[in-house]
Design an enzyme around this catalytic site. Structure first.
Site, mmCIF file in Angstrom:
data_model
loop_
_atom_site.group_PDB
_atom_site.id
_atom_site.type_symbol
_atom_site.label_atom_id
_atom_site.label_comp_id
_atom_site.label_asym_id
_atom_site.label_seq_id
_atom_site.Cartn_x
_atom_site.Cartn_y
_atom_site.Cartn_z
ATOM 1 N N ASP A 31 -5.881 1.871 -3.602
ATOM 2 C CA ASP A 31 -7.186 1.981 -2.705
ATOM 3 C C ASP A 31 -7.585 2.939 -1.774
ATOM 4 O O ASP A 31 -8.502 2.635 -1.787
ATOM 5 C CB ASP A 31 -7.537 0.367 -1.634
ATOM 6 N N SER A 65 0.655 -1.756 0.046
ATOM 7 C CA SER A 65 -0.067 -0.161 -0.320
ATOM 8 C C SER A 65 0.882 1.228 -0.482
ATOM 9 O O SER A 65 1.682 1.325 -0.859
ATOM 10 C CB SER A 65 -1.113 -0.149 1.257
ATOM 11 N N ASP A 104 -1.360 1.327 -4.013
ATOM 12 C CA ASP A 104 -1.739 0.378 -4.834
ATOM 13 C C ASP A 104 -3.554 0.903 -4.659
ATOM 14 O O ASP A 104 -4.353 -0.650 -5.016
ATOM 15 C CB ASP A 104 -2.127 -0.849 -3.887
ATOM 16 N N ASP A 107 -2.293 6.284 -3.277
ATOM 17 C CA ASP A 107 -1.084 5.536 -3.012
ATOM 18 C C ASP A 107 -0.486 4.212 -3.895
ATOM 19 O O ASP A 107 -1.600 3.759 -4.467
ATOM 20 C CB ASP A 107 -1.643 4.913 -1.246
#
Length: 448
Positions: A243, A99, A241, A239
């Site tokens: 999400d 992340s 990833d 960010d």
């Protein structure tokens, strides 16, 4: 939290606390667990870290050795894995990402067949297998060995899904995107371009080590400067990833997760889409958000930190929107996890339908000054539960009364104690946060 799995999967420094042996065993277990009565079908996505490729190969080896067929989405956002899994009948999905963490770290997030984060009891079984507490899993042989498939098509279907959710054309709107040199690089610009926006990108050239490096949602100042200098209408930062999403208005002001919840919650209430007239938040949300929601006669729920807990609350009670201050926002009608690009589209929808600048739409939201300190500690549980630390926090709480609050909690992903204070001024926040930090230092909890 378990021995290996935290609030957001199995995370650690690559080849130190998270190894290829761990990844192989996760794959071995999942291939067996989901393939007891049929041939398991597993989707894998990853972010742009150099180590993501290494872990992908290890997971594939473990999964196929247990007989599972593996479909590779390649570099793609976490929510795309959830979407593909639930819409195309996969047994589970795996996202390789840490992340917002630096490139040295990585993680393994497992998503069940419904597109949700894996159940705690299954995570515990994986941990037991890693530690040798479950008998060795049988290997597949011959034609029962799993196959590996290039499934970039799954990511393209996700992009088409996002485009289909837009209610209006973005033609003529100047949008800045900070892609954090991460997973958003394969999706976000394509979506905004397809919808007609004039798209301006920064940090869209990943090299394996620059993910989240002085960019993205954890370094929002980069996008603030870019939006103002380029004269853009709005900007979005993701960010590693993708999400989570934070935004920047046309004046360069940050729109965090609390502001997004307020903006979209009010809009959804006006349209009759806010189920139970409730927005789901976490304990880290700003006191000002709650007072502003009260003024709009909108209810709210509070959960532990982690979009996993936000979603559990939404599912249990049937709420339609929830999220975290950090930018994990879940729109229950469309997704089972935080989705940064989807969140961007929802903000665009509000702006275009209301025909107002975001700065105008948020002028009634009054946010309290907030200070968040991330204190590296030797043992986060011992530090959090130290009676003297607890007493210091209690004293601050009593002094602040209704004019602020303090929260001392352990991170779910790092060896860190988070000290958060909200009060009437930044100076007051600093004063009370220091009261707790002094005790942490005196008791020897802070890392040298």
């Amino acid at each position: 939290m378990g021995k290996y799995f935290g609030t957001d999967g199995f995370r650690g420094e690559a080849n130190k606390t998270l190894t290829v042996e761990h990844a192989y065993k996760v794959g071995r277990f999942l291939g067996w667990y989901y393939g007891k009565d049929h041939k398991a079908k597993v989707a894998i996505g990853k972010d742009t870290r150099r180590s993501s490729y290494m872990f992908e190969y290890s997971l594939v080896a473990g999964l196929t050795a247990s007989g599972a067929d593996v479909y590779l989405l390649h570099v793609t956002p976490t929510p795309s894995v959830s979407y593909v899994v639930r819409s195309e009948g996969f047994d589970c999905g795996i996202m390789i990402s840490a992340s917002h963490n630096p490139f040295q770290d990585n993680g393994i997030k497992v998503i069940n067949g419904g597109g949700y984060k894996l159940e705690n009891e299954v995570e515990k079984l994986i941990e037991d297998y890693i530690d040798g507490e479950i008998p060795e899993i049988p290997f597949a042989f011959g034609e029962n060995i799993g196959k590996t498939v290039d499934y970039s098509m799954g990511r393209h279907r996700y992009i088409g899904h996002l485009i289909s959710l837009a209610t209006r054309s973005f033609k003529g709107i100047k949008v800045g995107l900070d892609l954090a040199n991460g997973s958003a690089t394969t999706v976000a610009k394509g979506v905004f371009d397809a919808l007609g926006a004039k798209t301006y990108v920064i940090h869209g050239e990943p090299d394996g080590v620059n993910i989240n490096s002085d960019c993205g949602s954890t370094h929002i100042e980069q996008l603030q400067k870019f939006v103002v200098e380029q004269g853009l209408d709005i900007g979005f930062a993701y960010d590693g990833d993708a999400d989570r999403c934070l935004a920047v208005d046309e004046l360069g002001q940050v729109i965090d997760g609390d502001a997004i919840l307020y903006l979209c919650g009010c809009y959804m209430k006006e349209r009759g889409e806010l189920r139970n007239n409730t927005v789901v938040t976490t304990i880290m949300s700003n006191l000002g958000l709650y007072k502003s929601l009260d003024a709009k006669e909108i209810g709210y729920a509070k959960t532990a930190v982690g979009d996993k807990y936000v979603f559990e609350n939404m599912m249990e009670h049937g709420h339609s929107i929830g999220g975290e201050q950090s930018g994990h926002i879940i729109f229950n009608k469309h997704a089972t996890t935080g989705d940064g690009v989807l969140t961007s589209l929802k903000i665009m929808e509000v702006m275009l339908e209301k025909k107002e600048k975001i700065s105008v739409l948020l002028r009634e939201l009054k946010i309290y000054p907030q200070l968040l300190l991330n204190i590296p500690v030797v043992d986060k549980k011992m530090a959090k539960n130290d009676p003297d630390v607890m007493e210091a926090a209690k004293a601050v709480e009593l002094e602040l009364g209704d004019e602020g609050r303090i929260l001392v909690r352990e991170s779910g992903t790092e060896s860190v104690i988070r000290v958060m204070v909200e009060a009437g001024s930044n100076e007051v926040c600093q004063k009370y946060a220091d009261n707790v930090v002094v005790v942490l230092r005196q008791k020897g909890h802070i890392k040298a």
